[in-house]
Design an enzyme around this catalytic site. Structure first.
Site, PDB file in Angstrom:
ATOM      1  N   CYS A 114       6.680  -2.688   1.649  1.00  0.00           N
ATOM      2  CA  CYS A 114       5.758  -1.602   1.279  1.00  0.00           C
ATOM      3  C   CYS A 114       5.452  -0.674   2.458  1.00  0.00           C
ATOM      4  O   CYS A 114       4.835   0.365   2.279  1.00  0.00           O
ATOM      5  CB  CYS A 114       4.470  -2.184   0.719  1.00  0.00           C
ATOM      6  SG  CYS A 114       4.783  -3.177  -0.738  1.00  0.00           S
ATOM      7  N   HIS A 255      -0.586   3.089   1.014  1.00  0.00           N
ATOM      8  CA  HIS A 255       0.282   2.374   0.079  1.00  0.00           C
ATOM      9  C   HIS A 255      -0.586   1.945  -1.099  1.00  0.00           C
ATOM     10  O   HIS A 255      -1.660   1.357  -0.914  1.00  0.00           O
ATOM     11  CB  HIS A 255       0.920   1.177   0.783  1.00  0.00           C
ATOM     12  CG  HIS A 255       1.504   0.192  -0.169  1.00  0.00           C
ATOM     13  ND1 HIS A 255       2.374   0.569  -1.165  1.00  0.00           N
ATOM     14  CD2 HIS A 255       1.320  -1.145  -0.313  1.00  0.00           C
ATOM     15  CE1 HIS A 255       2.705  -0.492  -1.877  1.00  0.00           C
ATOM     16  NE2 HIS A 255       2.076  -1.540  -1.371  1.00  0.00           N
ATOM     17  N   ASN A 285       1.728  -0.947  -8.114  1.00  0.00           N
ATOM     18  CA  ASN A 285       2.266  -0.992  -6.749  1.00  0.00           C
ATOM     19  C   ASN A 285       3.781  -0.791  -6.819  1.00  0.00           C
ATOM     20  O   ASN A 285       4.498  -1.676  -7.264  1.00  0.00           O
ATOM     21  CB  ASN A 285       1.915  -2.360  -6.141  1.00  0.00           C
ATOM     22  CG  ASN A 285       2.488  -2.572  -4.760  1.00  0.00           C
ATOM     23  OD1 ASN A 285       3.369  -1.828  -4.312  1.00  0.00           O
ATOM     24  ND2 ASN A 285       2.011  -3.601  -4.081  1.00  0.00           N
TER      25      ASN A 285
HETATM   26  N1  ACO Z   1      -5.643 -12.424 -14.997  1.00  0.00           N
HETATM   27  C1  ACO Z   1      -6.698 -13.263 -15.111  1.00  0.00           C
HETATM   28  N2  ACO Z   1      -7.005 -14.165 -14.156  1.00  0.00           N
HETATM   29  C2  ACO Z   1      -6.236 -14.190 -13.053  1.00  0.00           C
HETATM   30  C3  ACO Z   1      -5.123 -13.337 -12.884  1.00  0.00           C
HETATM   31  C4  ACO Z   1      -4.847 -12.431 -13.917  1.00  0.00           C
HETATM   32  N3  ACO Z   1      -3.814 -11.570 -13.853  1.00  0.00           N
HETATM   33  N4  ACO Z   1      -4.549 -13.586 -11.681  1.00  0.00           N
HETATM   34  C5  ACO Z   1      -5.272 -14.577 -11.123  1.00  0.00           C
HETATM   35  N5  ACO Z   1      -6.282 -14.946 -11.944  1.00  0.00           N
HETATM   36  C6  ACO Z   1      -7.303 -15.946 -11.734  1.00  0.00           C
HETATM   37  C7  ACO Z   1      -6.888 -17.011 -10.748  1.00  0.00           C
HETATM   38  O1  ACO Z   1      -6.138 -18.018 -11.386  1.00  0.00           O
HETATM   39  C8  ACO Z   1      -8.220 -17.480 -10.249  1.00  0.00           C
HETATM   40  O2  ACO Z   1      -8.764 -18.371 -11.210  1.00  0.00           O
HETATM   41  P1  ACO Z   1      -9.566 -19.683 -10.741  1.00  0.00           P
HETATM   42  O3  ACO Z   1     -10.751 -19.160  -9.985  1.00  0.00           O
HETATM   43  O4  ACO Z   1      -9.885 -20.351 -12.034  1.00  0.00           O
HETATM   44  O5  ACO Z   1      -8.609 -20.430  -9.866  1.00  0.00           O
HETATM   45  C9  ACO Z   1      -9.099 -16.248 -10.258  1.00  0.00           C
HETATM   46  O6  ACO Z   1      -8.442 -15.320 -11.167  1.00  0.00           O
HETATM   47  C10 ACO Z   1      -9.206 -15.589  -8.906  1.00  0.00           C
HETATM   48  O7  ACO Z   1      -7.891 -15.486  -8.349  1.00  0.00           O
HETATM   49  P2  ACO Z   1      -7.638 -14.852  -6.948  1.00  0.00           P
HETATM   50  O8  ACO Z   1      -6.186 -14.897  -6.625  1.00  0.00           O
HETATM   51  O9  ACO Z   1      -8.587 -15.479  -5.979  1.00  0.00           O
HETATM   52  O10 ACO Z   1      -8.088 -13.352  -7.249  1.00  0.00           O
HETATM   53  P3  ACO Z   1      -8.408 -12.212  -6.243  1.00  0.00           P
HETATM   54  O11 ACO Z   1      -9.814 -11.761  -6.437  1.00  0.00           O
HETATM   55  O12 ACO Z   1      -7.964 -12.522  -4.851  1.00  0.00           O
HETATM   56  O13 ACO Z   1      -7.488 -11.042  -6.802  1.00  0.00           O
HETATM   57  C11 ACO Z   1      -5.400  -9.971  -6.292  1.00  0.00           C
HETATM   58  C12 ACO Z   1      -6.081 -11.218  -6.818  1.00  0.00           C
HETATM   59  C13 ACO Z   1      -5.747  -8.815  -7.208  1.00  0.00           C
HETATM   60  C14 ACO Z   1      -3.894 -10.193  -6.269  1.00  0.00           C
HETATM   61  C15 ACO Z   1      -5.943  -9.665  -4.870  1.00  0.00           C
HETATM   62  O14 ACO Z   1      -5.921 -10.829  -4.085  1.00  0.00           O
HETATM   63  C16 ACO Z   1      -5.155  -8.602  -4.180  1.00  0.00           C
HETATM   64  O15 ACO Z   1      -5.074  -7.471  -4.626  1.00  0.00           O
HETATM   65  N6  ACO Z   1      -4.559  -8.913  -3.007  1.00  0.00           N
HETATM   66  C17 ACO Z   1      -3.710  -7.978  -2.315  1.00  0.00           C
HETATM   67  C18 ACO Z   1      -2.352  -8.087  -2.884  1.00  0.00           C
HETATM   68  C19 ACO Z   1      -1.466  -6.936  -2.570  1.00  0.00           C
HETATM   69  O16 ACO Z   1      -1.903  -5.832  -2.371  1.00  0.00           O
HETATM   70  N7  ACO Z   1      -0.176  -7.235  -2.579  1.00  0.00           N
HETATM   71  C20 ACO Z   1       0.821  -6.256  -2.405  1.00  0.00           C
HETATM   72  C21 ACO Z   1       1.182  -6.113  -0.991  1.00  0.00           C
HETATM   73  S1  ACO Z   1       2.401  -4.943  -0.834  1.00  0.00           S
HETATM   74  C22 ACO Z   1       3.959  -5.644  -0.696  1.00  0.00           C
HETATM   75  O17 ACO Z   1       4.482  -5.709   0.384  1.00  0.00           O
HETATM   76  C23 ACO Z   1       4.679  -6.095  -1.951  1.00  0.00           C
END
Ligand code: ACO
Length: 330
Positions: A114, A255, A285
């Protein structure tokens, strides 16, 4: 060294026709529109189908960027394709060169996930600065839908496909005002699209690994933490090199990973919301495509005008992150 400046003289972008909104995703995995929207800001994404290609999408974006620069493909000296998802592991830039008819141009791929567009922009600029090349096409394109585990709700909700491109040219005044690039391989484990070779015995005692890629794996919390901490730092460094202050930025193009990351970075830098370009609600993304896609849209919408100062910052797998400060147009 000669005093050669760099200008970004045109942009273009392209998207596949197929939409997938959050509601449709609920039929695939246990999620909801509400969860995805509040955690990420994403409402829908575009996906390539089986007959579309990364190079086809990138060629379309490139044609628009070349046309908006008022040059012809035959004038290009260099084509850099930033992608992690080529049609061909040997690289896809040469296919784009052929499709454009840019027969004079040298073409190669660059992989920095990214951060690819920002890394590529800076790479392209070095060729111009040294006087080696005058006209460079810089493309950011990715089709991560091919590499997502569509059963993993933690990742499949995030990504979409797209392509964006810009043309850089040698210019009297230097419009690339400052940049800073960073890598930290010690944190590589947080975001991977890894090859895990299948053990294969060729002959008795001769073992090789057969190519086999795993879908994207990600530690969302760590990536989030990394982005919110490192992106403001790297933008500050790039601003320092540009001899500018935050309040001189007209537009912030990060990004497009997650709206919460965009908001947190802007807040840390004290950049007001109206200066932050965001289109991830529409496209998710799109990895290396997200910055040139957002840039091109903002230019076409008349938001970004000639001489506006843009701070662009990419971050992602590697881990890699970087920022470039430039003034739009010649
Ligand atoms: N729908 C519903 N529930 C979900 C989903 C979903 N799609 N995904 C995860 N959950 C649940 C999990 O299972 C977890 O449940 P639990 O508490 O019962 O275990 C709960 O939601 C919280 O999960 P987290 O992973 O802790 O959620 P978080 O608040 O961290 O959000 C997210 C996840 C949106 C992915 C966030 O961490 C994020 O945006 N991180 C940055 C990721 C990013 O930008 N990546 C791209 C980088 S660029 C590249 O190089 C490709």
């Amino acid at each position: 060294m000669q005093n050669i400046g760099i200008a970004i003289t045109g942009s273009g972008s392209a998207l596949p026709a197929t939409f997938l909104d959050n509601q449709a995703l609920t039929k695939l995995v246990d999620t909801s529109d509400e969860w995805i929207t509040t955690r990420t800001g994403i409402r829908q994404r575009r996906l390539v189908n089986q007959s579309e290609s990364l190079s086809g999408l990138a060629t379309l974006a490139s044609q628009k960027a070349i046309a908006s620069s008022g040059i012809s493909p035959q004038e290009l000296d260099l084509i850099i394709l930033a992608t992690s998802t080529p049609d061909d592991m040997f690289g896809s830039a040469c296919q784009i060169q052929a499709q454009l008819g840019a027969h004079k141009a040298v073409a190669f791929d660059l992989t920095a996930a990214c951060s690819g567009f920002v890394f590529g922009l800076v790479t392209a600029a070095q060729y111009i600065k040294t006087g080696v090349y005058k006209k460079v096409l810089m493309i950011g394109a990715d089709v991560l839908s091919r590499w997502v585990d569509w059963q993993d709700r933690g990742t499949c909700i995030l990504f979409g496909d797209g392509a964006g491109a810009v043309v850089l040219q040698a210019n009297e005044s230097d419009r690339l005002l400052g940049f800073e690039l960073k890598s930290d391989g010690t944190q590589n484990k947080y975001l991977n699209l890894a090859c895990t070779p299948e053990p294969t015995e060729l002959l008795p005692g001769v073992h090789v690994g057969k190519g086999n890629f795993q879908p994207i794996t990600m530690n969302g919390k760590e990536v989030y933490r990394f982005a919110v901490q490192k992106v403001p730092e790297v933008i500050d460094k790039a601003l320092f090199h540009a001899n500018l202050t935050v309040d001189q930025i007209d537009w912030l193009i990060l990004h497009q990973a997650n709206q919460r990351i965009l908001d947190a970075v802007a807040q840390r830098l004290n950049i007001p919301e109206h200066k932050v370009i965001s289109n991830l609600a529409e496209y998710g993304n799109t990895s290396a495509a997200s910055i040139p896609l957002a840039l091109d849209e903002a230019v076409r919408q008349g938001k970004i005008k000639p001489n506006d100062i843009v701070a662009a910052s990419g971050f992602g797998a590697g881990l890699t992150w970087g920022a470039a400060i430039f003034q739009w147009g010649r």
